[in-house]
Structure formats: C-alpha cells, structure tokens
Design a protein around this motif. Structure first.
Motif, PDB file in Angstrom:
ATOM      1  N   ARG A  86      -0.191  47.236  25.460  1.00 24.38           N
ATOM      2  CA  ARG A  86      -1.265  46.465  26.121  1.00 24.38           C
ATOM      3  C   ARG A  86      -0.961  45.169  26.652  1.00 24.38           C
ATOM      4  O   ARG A  86      -1.653  44.593  27.628  1.00 24.38           O
ATOM      5  CB  ARG A  86      -2.291  46.945  25.227  1.00 24.38           C
TER       6      ARG A  86
ATOM      7  N   ARG B  50       4.655  47.309  36.923  1.00 19.81           N
ATOM      8  CA  ARG B  50       5.638  48.435  36.551  1.00 19.81           C
ATOM      9  C   ARG B  50       6.211  47.992  35.258  1.00 19.81           C
ATOM     10  O   ARG B  50       6.808  46.779  35.232  1.00 19.81           O
ATOM     11  CB  ARG B  50       6.376  49.047  37.544  1.00 19.81           C
TER      12      ARG B  50
ATOM     13  N   SER C 100       5.238  59.098  25.874  1.00 20.79           N
ATOM     14  CA  SER C 100       4.174  59.169  27.010  1.00 20.79           C
ATOM     15  C   SER C 100       2.863  58.916  26.479  1.00 20.79           C
ATOM     16  O   SER C 100       1.950  58.466  26.990  1.00 20.79           O
ATOM     17  CB  SER C 100       4.408  60.152  27.867  1.00 20.79           C
TER      18      SER C 100
ATOM     19  N   CYS D 274       0.035  55.870  27.064  1.00 18.10           N
ATOM     20  CA  CYS D 274      -1.217  56.253  27.770  1.00 18.10           C
ATOM     21  C   CYS D 274      -2.309  55.678  26.988  1.00 18.10           C
ATOM     22  O   CYS D 274      -3.154  55.070  27.767  1.00 18.10           O
ATOM     23  CB  CYS D 274      -1.336  57.781  27.786  1.00 18.10           C
ATOM     24  N   ARG D 275      -2.146  55.468  25.669  1.00 17.86           N
ATOM     25  CA  ARG D 275      -3.272  54.941  24.741  1.00 17.86           C
ATOM     26  C   ARG D 275      -3.154  53.263  25.129  1.00 17.86           C
ATOM     27  O   ARG D 275      -4.316  52.753  24.780  1.00 17.86           O
ATOM     28  CB  ARG D 275      -2.930  55.199  23.274  1.00 17.86           C
TER      29      ARG D 275
ATOM     30  N   GLY E 241      -2.778  51.897  28.069  1.00 18.14           N
ATOM     31  CA  GLY E 241      -3.010  51.881  29.452  1.00 18.14           C
ATOM     32  C   GLY E 241      -2.034  52.070  30.491  1.00 18.14           C
ATOM     33  O   GLY E 241      -2.182  51.474  31.563  1.00 18.14           O
ATOM     34  N   TRP E 242      -0.890  52.767  30.138  1.00 21.25           N
ATOM     35  CA  TRP E 242       0.210  52.945  30.961  1.00 21.25           C
ATOM     36  C   TRP E 242       0.078  54.611  31.223  1.00 21.25           C
ATOM     37  O   TRP E 242      -0.421  55.293  30.408  1.00 21.25           O
ATOM     38  CB  TRP E 242       1.378  52.419  30.169  1.00 21.25           C
ATOM     39  N   GLN E 243       0.938  54.752  32.328  1.00 24.85           N
ATOM     40  CA  GLN E 243       1.182  56.285  32.615  1.00 24.85           C
ATOM     41  C   GLN E 243       2.667  56.347  32.769  1.00 24.85           C
ATOM     42  O   GLN E 243       3.202  55.365  33.667  1.00 24.85           O
ATOM     43  CB  GLN E 243       0.455  56.592  34.074  1.00 24.85           C
TER      44      GLN E 243
ATOM     45  N   THR F 229       0.690  50.968  35.519  1.00 22.17           N
ATOM     46  CA  THR F 229      -0.650  50.656  35.131  1.00 22.17           C
ATOM     47  C   THR F 229      -1.722  51.330  35.926  1.00 22.17           C
ATOM     48  O   THR F 229      -1.206  51.907  37.038  1.00 22.17           O
ATOM     49  CB  THR F 229      -1.208  49.246  35.157  1.00 22.17           C
ATOM     50  N   ALA F 230      -2.991  51.753  35.452  1.00 25.76           N
ATOM     51  CA  ALA F 230      -3.636  52.729  36.081  1.00 25.76           C
ATOM     52  C   ALA F 230      -4.101  52.126  37.306  1.00 25.76           C
ATOM     53  O   ALA F 230      -4.569  53.032  38.198  1.00 25.76           O
ATOM     54  CB  ALA F 230      -5.007  52.581  35.079  1.00 25.76           C
ATOM     55  N   ASP F 231      -4.054  51.019  37.733  1.00 28.52           N
ATOM     56  CA  ASP F 231      -4.483  50.463  38.871  1.00 28.52           C
ATOM     57  C   ASP F 231      -3.261  50.395  40.021  1.00 28.52           C
ATOM     58  O   ASP F 231      -3.386  49.832  41.089  1.00 28.52           O
ATOM     59  CB  ASP F 231      -4.999  48.917  38.730  1.00 28.52           C
ATOM     60  N   SER F 232      -1.944  50.867  39.459  1.00 26.93           N
ATOM     61  CA  SER F 232      -0.744  50.940  40.529  1.00 26.93           C
ATOM     62  C   SER F 232      -1.109  51.998  41.787  1.00 26.93           C
ATOM     63  O   SER F 232      -1.650  52.946  41.509  1.00 26.93           O
ATOM     64  CB  SER F 232       0.438  51.379  39.833  1.00 26.93           C
TER      65      SER F 232
END
Length: 317
Positions: A172, A183, A286, A290-291, A293-295, A314-317
């Motif tokens: 995080r 990324r 993975s 995700c916990r 804040g990444w995918q 990141t979620a906003d990518s």
C-alpha cells in the motif's frame, strides 16, 4: 548520476532488539543480518547451487525484458531496495525510461551501485535516493519526475521477509509513493518441494549458517553482547501452516547471554528466529495485492514455476 540523501532516521537498534528478545519465540528484525559481513555472505549464498532464486529471476528478466517493457509502458523506473542494482539492467535496455530512481537506505552502497549502473547505461539518467522507502510518503521533487508515470520495480522476492500483514502495508505504501496510474513489477518466490526449499536456506557449504551466526557477531559488537555463535545451531524449516521458511539459531544447551545491558536466558533447544521467508502461489499473492489496493494484470514465470514476476496496477490505472 546524482544522489539525493534524505538522511533517514537511524533505527533504534537497542529498543528493537530488546522487543524482539522479549517475544515468544524470540525474533529479531531481518535487516540486522545485513552489516558489511552479512551482505558479503548473502552475496555468497546467492551463488550456492541450492539457492536458485537469483539465477532464476535474472534469467527470466533477461529473457522476457522486451515483453515486460511493453507491458509496463512509458514512465520513470523506481526500484525499491535497489541494493547492488544488478537485476534492473535488462529492463533499462528494453524500456529506455526517461530516468531510473534507485531507493535504498545505505548511502555508500547506493552511491557505488548507481555509479556502476550509470557507466553501463549512459543513455538513462540514474538517480539514487537514500531513504527508508517503507516510511517515505512521497518522492522528492525532481524535474525528471514531472509529468511522468512512475513504474515500480521490486525484485528478489524480498516481500516474503515480511509477515503478510506487513507485506500488505508495504504494498500500500508503494502505491502511495508511485502515485496515480502507477505500475509495479514484483518478483515473488513460490512454494515448491519441501526438500528444495529447506536446502536453499541451508546449503551444503554452510554459508547460510555463517550468515545467520554473523548476526550474533554483530550483536556482540554493537550492543555489548557476549553470544558464543557456536553455542547455537542453525535451522531452516518449512512451516506449511504459514507457507514460509523459518530460519533460526537454536540454543544447543541452557545458557544465559548478556545483551543490551540485560541478561537473557535460553533453554536448550530454544530458537532465536533470524528471518522468515513467506512463499506465495499466484492466487494467494494476487489476493494479497488486491487487499493492498493493487490488481494483478500480468504474470511471467520460469518453466518450473519456481518464481513469478507479477505486474500490478493501481485501481485508477
């Protein structure tokens, strides 16, 4: 080549050691292993035939560098815990980023590594940032960062040295440092046959054992300890319930040790944990990412599936 020294606060070694010695089981911070001699011994561990992590990851980076660079896309490259910065070369060649930022806590080591790296890659501006990146909330302002997306690089499966909770916090923190659209390419060692795992951390040449016992030498030197390193046996055992290797120095007999102005009693067979190394399968990593804040959007592995390189966004990518 430029070095930006943020003068990270030195750790309160005495307090951290006392806290670790009071735990059950006793456990000291893994970074204590890496004084000058410890770092030399770790380099030797990476050359042992049983320890294939470094060779596997280096080969994977060399083989897949063009593909990795295409997946990462444009941006400045930021390496966390750069150390000797040996693994980043193939990425720099394939990515040709507008700049490379190496983050590490040792200013002297960072200076040497960056000078050598700049000589090998003269077309890419190399900047070292001396900092504790786990405590850093933003990168220092620099013209080469302006308007650029930031691409993180964290090789070596070093995330496994943290507990899953600590690893989630660190991931995080990396997301906050890299900022919007970031990324992160990260190396993760995976579970494998128990015999192979234990051999990797307890090599036949006993370099791993010397690495662990050097911790006691450091404690004697820096905190007025009187450990007898030979009074402790070295152990590296797989703990399937935690999916991790536990490395420990085990007291050969009941003994008392003076350290940091206090007396510590060890029972025969009592361990002092020097380091954990958590192993993550693709799904479990993975989920951890995700916990935080990444995918996970990409994964590359060696033919034996010993190690994975994960690309996180990141979620906003």
């Amino acid at each position: 080549m430029q070095l930006i020294d943020l003068h990270p606060e030195p750790a309160d070694m005495r307090r951290l050691v006392i806290e670790g010695m009071a735990r059950q089981p006793r456990q000291l911070p893994a970074w204590l292993l890496y004084d000058a001699e410890g770092s030399r011994l770790f380099e030797a561990i990476c050359e042992q035939p049983e320890y294939g992590l470094t060779r596997t990851e280096t080969a994977l980076l060399e083989e897949r560098a063009p593909e990795l660079a295409a997946a990462l896309g444009p941006g400045v490259l930021v390496e966390f815990g750069a150390g000797n910065a040996r693994k980043v070369g193939p990425l720099l060649e394939a990515l040709r980023p507008p700049a490379y930022f190496a983050l590490d806590i040792s200013a002297d080591h960072l200076q040497q590594s960056c000078v050598a790296l700049q000589a090998r890659h003269p077309a890419v501006p190399v900047l070292g940032i001396c900092c504790d990146y786990s405590q850093l909330h933003q990168l220092p302002e620099h013209p080469l960062l302006n308007g650029q997306r930031r691409l993180g690089f964290y090789p070596g499966s070093s995330l496994g040295n943290f507990s899953p909770e600590e690893a989630q916090t660190l991931l995080r923190q990396m997301g906050q440092l890299l900022g919007p659209g970031a990324r992160l390419l990260i190396g993760i060692d995976q579970p494998k046959a128990v015999a192979r795992l234990e051999a990797a951390y307890n090599d036949a040449a006993s370099v791993s054992a010397a690495f662990a016992r050097n911790l006691l030498v450091r404690l004697n030197r820096d905190l007025a300890g009187n450990f007898d390193p030979e009074a402790f046996a070295y152990s590296a055992r797989w703990q399937p319930e935690h999916s991790r290797i536990a490395m420990a120095l085990v007291s050969r007999q009941a003994q008392s040790v003076q350290l940091a102005g206090e007396i510590w009693n060890f029972a025969a067979g009592e361990p002092l944990i020097t380091e954990y190394s958590v192993k993550y399968g693709p799904e479990s990593f993975s989920a951890l990412a995700c916990r935080a804040g990444w995918q996970s959007v990409g994964r590359w592995s060696d033919p034996a599936s010993d190690l994975s390189l994960h690309l996180l966004v990141t979620a906003d990518s």
